[in-house]
Design an enzyme around this catalytic site. Structure first.
Site: not given
Ligand SMILES: *Cc1c(COP(=O)(O)O)cnc(C)c1O
Length: 393
Positions: A89, A111, A377
């Site tokens: 993010k 938000e 992610s």
């Molecule tokens: C917020 C988040 C997501 C989901 O958000 P996307 O916009 O779909 O990437 C996925 N993995 C993690 C670790 C997150 O913090």
């Protein structure tokens, strides 16, 4: 380019900017300026330097040897879990804080649902010395106390949304109301590839650094820039958009998007938008969303807060509709088991969101010599409580 946004902000029939008239000047200012600002040499230089020195990029592309042996294929993990603040993010919030500065804004609003985007926004505001206000549903404030504390430590003001179901959707309404009242000095940082045009395209471009790096790194490992598959989990779709971005037009690279099935796709407790959703408008864009017959948004459910969203961004709606990406859904139980498996096999504790992507290896078979890049992610530290309760450690 088939999978790029058109001049009106559409991917096929999805996208656009459905905003109240009073928000139009804010959106229009951003729409007219975002590409020029992003392509400016000084902007690029500052963005790249912060990604390198502050976020810690490039993140490694790691060949997961034991995981690959177990599933008899070749699995690489793109280590977004190693970014500062623990997930992808921050790539987007760094980009947008620089955008806010170029637009002459001295106040930022956002938000947040689970608080992850709120923390990433509060982080970059502290970095730049910019005032930060985060709207969060009262219910979410109560259940995400550590992230509320983080935001406060980082100097942000957290304002509870007290209307409706007191969750993400209500926090979004409050943020929009704030932006209408403060159009001149305030930038609104949206946290995924959702919202009115140009947000989905702008956020995808900021996250595209992920696939830019994958290409170079895979070339060094495998003597090719192109894997056979790229796999990523999808909440709103930003980490997937970043991992897919430079492969979108190259159909020899197959794309797999993994959604949260919660307790089961048809259990009534799910967030599998590609299966359960249909066309509608949410957060200012036309896309796929989960709704009742009379158009009320259905409350989504997933054990992972980051995938607990009733829609997907318009790019993903288009990738699904055109079948450019294969959409799979994974239940809470499958994700939790896959998360624990990565701990044991590779010594990496993944975010439960990312664990959804890892779980596909149990159900989908890949060839032995297939090259798969899976976007990890985020890291699992934020999910420790959920892991502890689930496995009773
Ligand atoms: C917020 C988040 C997501 C989901 O958000 P996307 O916009 O779909 O990437 C996925 N993995 C993690 C670790 C997150 O913090």
């Amino acid at each position: 380019m088939k999978y790029s946004v058109d001049k009106d902000g559409y991917y096929g029939e999805f996208g656009g900017a459905f905003v109240p008239e009073m928000l139009y000047p804010n959106i229009e200012e951003l729409r007219l300026k975002y590409i020029d600002i992003m392509q400016d040499a000084d902007f690029k230089k500052e963005f790249d330097a912060l990604l390198k020195e502050y976020v810690g990029r490039p993140t490694p592309l790691y060949f997961a040897k034991r995981l690959s042996e177990k599933y008899n294929t070749k699995i690489y993990l793109k280590r977004e879990d190693l970014c500062h603040t623990g997930a992808h993010k921050i790539n987007n919030t760094i980009g947008q804080i620089l955008m806010a500065k170029r637009l002459g804004k001295n106040r930022v609003i956002a938000e947040t649902g689970a608080g992850q985007h709120g923390v990433a926004t509060a982080t970059v505001c502290a970095l730049m010395g910019i005032e930060c206000v985060v709207y969060m549903g009262e219910i979410d404030i109560a259940r995400q106390a550590p992230n509320v504390a983080r935001m406060k430590m980082l100097g942000a003001t957290v304002i509870p949304a007290l209307s409706g179901s007191r969750t993400l959707k209500d926090a979004t309404n409050e943020a929009i109301r704030d932006w209408i009242n403060n159009p001149v000095d305030t930038h609104y940082i949206i946290g995924s590839v959702v919202g009115p045009h140009p947000y989905p395209d702008m956020v995808a471009r900021f996250q595209s650094v992920i696939s830019e790096e994958i290409k170079k790194q895979l070339l060094a490992h495998e003597n090719t820039e192109d894997p056979d598959y790229v796999v990523a989990c999808v909440g709103g779709g930003s980490n997937a958009a970043g991992a897919f971005y430079h492969y979108l037009e190259n159909t020899s690279v197959k794309l797999i998007a993994v959604e949260a099935a919660g307790l089961g796709v048809h259990s009534g407790e799910s967030a599998a938008t590609s299966v359960l959703g249909n066309e509608g408008v949410i957060h200012g864009s036309k896309t796929l969303l989960m709704q009742t017959e009379d158009g009320q948004i259905t409350e989504p459910y997933s054990i992972s807060a980051g995938l607990d969203y009733p829609g997907v961004g318009p790019l993903h709606a288009y990738l699904c509709k055109t079948k450019r990406a294969e959409f799979l859904s994974i239940t809470d139980d499958e994700a939790m088991q896959a998360g624990l498996e990565l701990c044991k096999l590779e010594g990496i504790i993944p975010a439960i969101e990312s664990a959804h992507a890892l779980a596909i290896f149990k159900t989908k078979k890949f060839k032995k010599d297939a090259i798969i890049v899976l976007n990890l992610s985020g890291r699992g530290d934020k999910d420790l409580d959920t892991y502890i309760k689930y496995f009773d450690f």
